[in-house]
Write an enzyme that holds these catalytic residues in place. Structure first.
Site, PDB file in Angstrom:
ATOM      1  N   GLY A  46       0.830  -1.197   0.000  1.00 20.63           N
ATOM      2  CA  GLY A  46       0.000   0.000   0.000  1.00 20.63           C
ATOM      3  C   GLY A  46       0.863   1.245   0.000  1.00 20.63           C
ATOM      4  O   GLY A  46       2.065   1.178   0.273  1.00 20.63           O
ATOM      5  N   GLN A  51       2.858  10.182   1.533  1.00 24.36           N
ATOM      6  CA  GLN A  51       4.188   9.578   1.368  1.00 24.36           C
ATOM      7  C   GLN A  51       4.875  10.024   0.082  1.00 24.36           C
ATOM      8  O   GLN A  51       6.086   9.897  -0.050  1.00 24.36           O
ATOM      9  CB  GLN A  51       4.095   8.039   1.377  1.00 24.36           C
ATOM     10  CG  GLN A  51       3.733   7.474   2.736  1.00 24.36           C
ATOM     11  CD  GLN A  51       3.688   5.966   2.692  1.00 24.36           C
ATOM     12  OE1 GLN A  51       2.695   5.383   2.287  1.00 24.36           O
ATOM     13  NE2 GLN A  51       4.765   5.314   3.085  1.00 24.36           N
ATOM     14  N   CYS A  90       7.165   0.040   6.780  1.00 22.08           N
ATOM     15  CA  CYS A  90       6.665   1.210   6.055  1.00 22.08           C
ATOM     16  C   CYS A  90       7.724   1.676   5.063  1.00 22.08           C
ATOM     17  O   CYS A  90       8.905   1.714   5.391  1.00 22.08           O
ATOM     18  CB  CYS A  90       6.357   2.324   7.059  1.00 22.08           C
ATOM     19  SG  CYS A  90       5.750   3.838   6.307  1.00 22.08           S
ATOM     20  N   LEU A  91       7.286   2.024   3.853  1.00 19.58           N
ATOM     21  CA  LEU A  91       8.239   2.492   2.841  1.00 19.58           C
ATOM     22  C   LEU A  91       8.925   3.785   3.266  1.00 19.58           C
ATOM     23  O   LEU A  91      10.006   4.100   2.777  1.00 19.58           O
ATOM     24  CB  LEU A  91       7.525   2.702   1.503  1.00 19.58           C
ATOM     25  CG  LEU A  91       6.949   1.452   0.840  1.00 19.58           C
ATOM     26  CD1 LEU A  91       6.253   1.822  -0.460  1.00 19.58           C
ATOM     27  CD2 LEU A  91       8.034   0.414   0.572  1.00 19.58           C
ATOM     28  N   GLU A 133      -2.487   2.751   6.318  1.00 15.60           N
ATOM     29  CA  GLU A 133      -2.583   3.827   5.314  1.00 15.60           C
ATOM     30  C   GLU A 133      -3.468   4.970   5.810  1.00 15.60           C
ATOM     31  O   GLU A 133      -3.147   6.136   5.601  1.00 15.60           O
ATOM     32  CB  GLU A 133      -3.143   3.275   3.994  1.00 15.60           C
ATOM     33  CG  GLU A 133      -2.371   2.118   3.374  1.00 15.60           C
ATOM     34  CD  GLU A 133      -0.901   2.388   3.199  1.00 15.60           C
ATOM     35  OE1 GLU A 133      -0.501   3.559   3.114  1.00 15.60           O
ATOM     36  OE2 GLU A 133      -0.136   1.408   3.176  1.00 15.60           O
ATOM     37  N   HIS A 136      -1.628   7.235   7.994  1.00 18.22           N
ATOM     38  CA  HIS A 136      -0.789   8.194   7.255  1.00 18.22           C
ATOM     39  C   HIS A 136      -1.558   9.479   6.947  1.00 18.22           C
ATOM     40  O   HIS A 136      -0.984  10.568   6.930  1.00 18.22           O
ATOM     41  CB  HIS A 136      -0.323   7.592   5.918  1.00 18.22           C
ATOM     42  CG  HIS A 136       0.961   6.810   6.001  1.00 18.22           C
ATOM     43  ND1 HIS A 136       2.139   7.361   6.456  1.00 18.22           N
ATOM     44  CD2 HIS A 136       1.248   5.533   5.656  1.00 18.22           C
ATOM     45  CE1 HIS A 136       3.093   6.442   6.385  1.00 18.22           C
ATOM     46  NE2 HIS A 136       2.580   5.319   5.922  1.00 18.22           N
TER      47      HIS A 136
HETATM   48 ZN   LIG Z   1       3.582   3.552   5.755  1.00 23.91          ZN
END
Ligand SMILES: [Zn+2]
Length: 177
Positions: A46, A51, A90-91, A133, A136
């Site tokens: 996701g 982000q 998390c990216l 998500e 975020h």
């Molecule tokens: Zn994340």
């Protein structure tokens, strides 16, 4: 379509609240297309708009079992059941994971690119991802909820007996955004 740069923890944008989307136009479609491309390039399950530096209430997810890619605009959790506790990554926090409790099952309501409302129910990993998500979109990172803080994927992998567990965590942690 174009790859967008994923912001890393420390960038103040990740801590800001996203705005409701009111324009269901070509620009929103392009953002969503770019988010899908960026998520796939980064091996994520996701990705949320903040982000990639856009403070709009949008996230994308590729459901594993259903093999279905979905964009969620103005998403809200309308129901949650049970609890699951597991590794999450998390990216925006590469190389790290933490143990976070989330609902086992959730129901989410959102709008699609035409502005039409839809609802979906998810459990397990996808439920975890949707919660991650939506967090975020409020400027919340999973670090805020991780029990016992965050751990490095690489350190754990070198620790012999614990290594196997770490690989499993690496897989699941990588899978979530
Ligand atoms: Zn994340």
């Amino acid at each position: 379509m174009a790859l967008r740069k994923v912001l890393l923890e420390g960038d103040s944008t990740l801590r800001k609240k996203s705005r409701e989307v009111s324009d269901f136009d070509q620009r929103t479609q392009e953002l969503i297309d770019d988010m899908f491309e960026t998520m796939r390039a980064e091996d994520g399950l996701g990705l949320a708009a903040p982000q990639v530096g856009v403070l709009k209430r949008i996230f994308v997810m590729e459901a594993v079992e259903e093999n279905e890619a979905t964009a969620f605009i103005n998403p809200v959790l309308i129901d949650e059941k049970g609890e699951q506790t597991g590794a999450e990554g998390c990216l925006s926090l590469p190389g790290l994971y933490g143990v976070v409790s989330r609902p086992e099952e959730i129901r989410v309501r959102a709008q699609d690119i035409k502005g039409d409302e839809f609802e979906r129910t998810y459990s397990g990993l996808e439920a975890r991802c949707v919660c991650h998500e939506i967090d975020h979109l409020y400027g919340i990172l999973y670090r805020d909820k991780a029990k016992g803080g965050l751990h490095s994927l690489d350190e754990e992998a070198d620790e012999g007996p614990a290594g196997e567990t770490a690989v499993e965590k690496r897989v699941s942690a990588k899978a979530v955004d």
